[in-house]
Design a protein around this motif. Sequence first.
Motif, PDB file in Angstrom:
ATOM      1  N   GLU A   1      29.516  36.728  44.823  1.00 20.90           N
ATOM      2  CA  GLU A   1      30.719  37.527  44.564  1.00 20.90           C
ATOM      3  C   GLU A   1      31.636  37.356  45.768  1.00 20.90           C
ATOM      4  OE1 GLU A   1      30.457  41.445  42.921  1.00 20.90           O
ATOM      5  OE2 GLU A   1      28.351  41.126  42.401  1.00 20.90           O
ATOM      6  N   TYR A   2      32.942  37.231  45.476  1.00 23.85           N
ATOM      7  CA  TYR A   2      33.924  36.985  46.526  1.00 23.85           C
ATOM      8  C   TYR A   2      34.857  38.179  46.689  1.00 23.85           C
ATOM      9  CZ  TYR A   2      32.744  32.076  45.624  1.00 23.85           C
ATOM     10  OH  TYR A   2      32.091  30.892  45.436  1.00 23.85           O
ATOM     11  N   ALA A   3      35.284  38.394  47.927  1.00 20.69           N
ATOM     12  CA  ALA A   3      36.397  39.304  48.193  1.00 20.69           C
ATOM     13  C   ALA A   3      37.668  38.475  48.042  1.00 20.69           C
ATOM     14  CB  ALA A   3      36.287  39.888  49.595  1.00 20.69           C
ATOM     15  N   ALA A   4      38.791  39.120  47.846  1.00 20.57           N
ATOM     16  CA  ALA A   4      40.055  38.405  47.617  1.00 20.57           C
ATOM     17  C   ALA A   4      40.428  37.487  48.777  1.00 20.57           C
ATOM     18  CB  ALA A   4      41.181  39.399  47.366  1.00 20.57           C
ATOM     19  N   VAL A   5      40.020  37.822  49.974  1.00 24.19           N
ATOM     20  CA  VAL A   5      40.399  37.018  51.142  1.00 24.19           C
ATOM     21  C   VAL A   5      39.460  35.848  51.397  1.00 24.19           C
ATOM     22  CG1 VAL A   5      41.601  38.894  52.316  1.00 24.19           C
ATOM     23  CG2 VAL A   5      39.152  38.569  52.692  1.00 24.19           C
ATOM     24  N   GLU A   6      38.325  35.790  50.723  1.00 25.13           N
ATOM     25  CA  GLU A   6      37.356  34.728  51.019  1.00 25.13           C
ATOM     26  C   GLU A   6      37.124  33.775  49.844  1.00 25.13           C
ATOM     27  OE1 GLU A   6      33.237  37.126  50.051  1.00 25.13           O
ATOM     28  OE2 GLU A   6      33.951  37.101  52.097  1.00 25.13           O
ATOM     29  N   LEU A   7      38.096  33.619  48.969  1.00 24.74           N
ATOM     30  CA  LEU A   7      37.940  32.715  47.830  1.00 24.74           C
ATOM     31  C   LEU A   7      37.840  31.266  48.290  1.00 24.74           C
ATOM     32  CD1 LEU A   7      40.463  34.199  45.242  1.00 24.74           C
ATOM     33  CD2 LEU A   7      37.979  34.442  45.283  1.00 24.74           C
ATOM     34  N   GLU A   8      37.074  30.475  47.531  1.00 22.48           N
ATOM     35  CA  GLU A   8      36.938  29.054  47.837  1.00 22.48           C
ATOM     36  C   GLU A   8      38.200  28.326  47.397  1.00 22.48           C
ATOM     37  OE1 GLU A   8      33.310  27.944  45.879  1.00 22.48           O
ATOM     38  OE2 GLU A   8      32.083  28.684  47.541  1.00 22.48           O
ATOM     39  N   PRO A   9      38.409  27.093  47.884  1.00 21.50           N
ATOM     40  CA  PRO A   9      39.643  26.355  47.586  1.00 21.50           C
ATOM     41  C   PRO A   9      39.983  26.206  46.092  1.00 21.50           C
ATOM     42  CG  PRO A   9      38.439  25.257  49.321  1.00 21.50           C
ATOM     43  CD  PRO A   9      37.560  26.383  48.837  1.00 21.50           C
ATOM     44  N   PHE A  10      38.991  26.032  45.233  1.00 20.44           N
ATOM     45  CA  PHE A  10      39.276  25.831  43.809  1.00 20.44           C
ATOM     46  C   PHE A  10      39.118  27.099  42.983  1.00 20.44           C
ATOM     47  CE2 PHE A  10      38.214  21.507  45.233  1.00 20.44           C
ATOM     48  CZ  PHE A  10      39.403  20.889  44.866  1.00 20.44           C
ATOM     49  N   HIS A  11      39.059  28.227  43.637  1.00 21.60           N
ATOM     50  CA  HIS A  11      38.929  29.510  42.931  1.00 21.60           C
ATOM     51  C   HIS A  11      40.244  30.274  43.071  1.00 21.60           C
ATOM     52  CE1 HIS A  11      35.898  32.612  41.473  1.00 21.60           C
ATOM     53  NE2 HIS A  11      37.081  33.192  41.364  1.00 21.60           N
ATOM     54  N   LEU A  12      41.055  30.248  42.020  1.00 26.06           N
ATOM     55  CA  LEU A  12      42.353  30.925  42.059  1.00 26.06           C
ATOM     56  C   LEU A  12      42.183  32.432  41.938  1.00 26.06           C
ATOM     57  CD1 LEU A  12      44.423  28.615  39.689  1.00 26.06           C
ATOM     58  CD2 LEU A  12      44.513  28.710  42.176  1.00 26.06           C
ATOM     59  N   PRO A  13      42.967  33.203  42.667  1.00 27.53           N
ATOM     60  CA  PRO A  13      42.903  34.660  42.522  1.00 27.53           C
ATOM     61  C   PRO A  13      43.548  35.096  41.212  1.00 27.53           C
ATOM     62  CG  PRO A  13      44.618  34.068  44.068  1.00 27.53           C
ATOM     63  CD  PRO A  13      43.913  32.796  43.709  1.00 27.53           C
ATOM     64  N   TYR A  14      43.107  36.231  40.682  1.00 24.94           N
ATOM     65  CA  TYR A  14      43.679  36.784  39.458  1.00 24.94           C
ATOM     66  C   TYR A  14      45.124  37.186  39.711  1.00 24.94           C
ATOM     67  CZ  TYR A  14      44.490  39.901  35.521  1.00 24.94           C
ATOM     68  OH  TYR A  14      45.004  40.498  34.409  1.00 24.94           O
ATOM     69  N   ASN A  15      46.018  36.795  38.826  1.00 21.85           N
ATOM     70  CA  ASN A  15      47.427  37.173  38.987  1.00 21.85           C
ATOM     71  C   ASN A  15      48.009  37.700  37.681  1.00 21.85           C
ATOM     72  OD1 ASN A  15      47.609  34.826  37.552  1.00 21.85           O
ATOM     73  ND2 ASN A  15      49.012  33.786  38.910  1.00 21.85           N
ATOM     74  N   GLY A  16      47.169  38.271  36.848  1.00 27.90           N
ATOM     75  CA  GLY A  16      47.628  38.842  35.584  1.00 27.90           C
ATOM     76  C   GLY A  16      48.143  40.264  35.770  1.00 27.90           C
ATOM     77  N   PRO A  17      48.470  40.914  34.657  1.00 27.50           N
ATOM     78  CA  PRO A  17      49.014  42.273  34.738  1.00 27.50           C
ATOM     79  C   PRO A  17      47.965  43.284  35.194  1.00 27.50           C
ATOM     80  CG  PRO A  17      48.589  41.688  32.462  1.00 27.50           C
ATOM     81  CD  PRO A  17      48.346  40.442  33.272  1.00 27.50           C
ATOM     82  N   VAL A  18      48.423  44.322  35.870  1.00 31.09           N
ATOM     83  CA  VAL A  18      47.535  45.390  36.322  1.00 31.09           C
ATOM     84  C   VAL A  18      47.079  46.225  35.136  1.00 31.09           C
ATOM     85  CG1 VAL A  18      47.386  47.447  37.764  1.00 31.09           C
ATOM     86  CG2 VAL A  18      48.640  45.454  38.579  1.00 31.09           C
ATOM     87  N   TYR A  19      47.974  46.451  34.168  1.00 33.94           N
ATOM     88  CA  TYR A  19      47.663  47.265  33.004  1.00 33.94           C
ATOM     89  C   TYR A  19      47.874  46.495  31.712  1.00 33.94           C
ATOM     90  CZ  TYR A  19      47.733  51.407  35.965  1.00 33.94           C
ATOM     91  OH  TYR A  19      47.460  52.323  36.940  1.00 33.94           O
TER      92      TYR A  19
END
Length: 81
Positions: free
Chosen positions: A39-57
């Motif tokens: 499991e990753y925290a938002a600051v420690e994502l690997e290079p090919f793991h994009l952070p979620y950028n969808g809607p909050v609700y």
Amino acid sequence: MSNPYRCPNCKTNRSRFNLIEQISHAVKKDPHTGDIIQEYAAVELEPFHLPYNGPVYKIQCAVCGLIEDERMFIKFGEQPL
């Protein structure tokens, strides 16, 4: 969230909705077993793991059950009946 809503599907509901809060959890899974390896925290994502950028609700109409992005309900709420 302080905008008026109207359901784009049933077109009559302006007052009964379910607010679905989306919380993402970044994980790495074993491709064979499906077990979570890491499991990753938002600051420690690997290079090919994009952070979620969808809607909050997401919003669900409590009359007909339609689930859509909040902006869809807001746009229909701006239109006069």
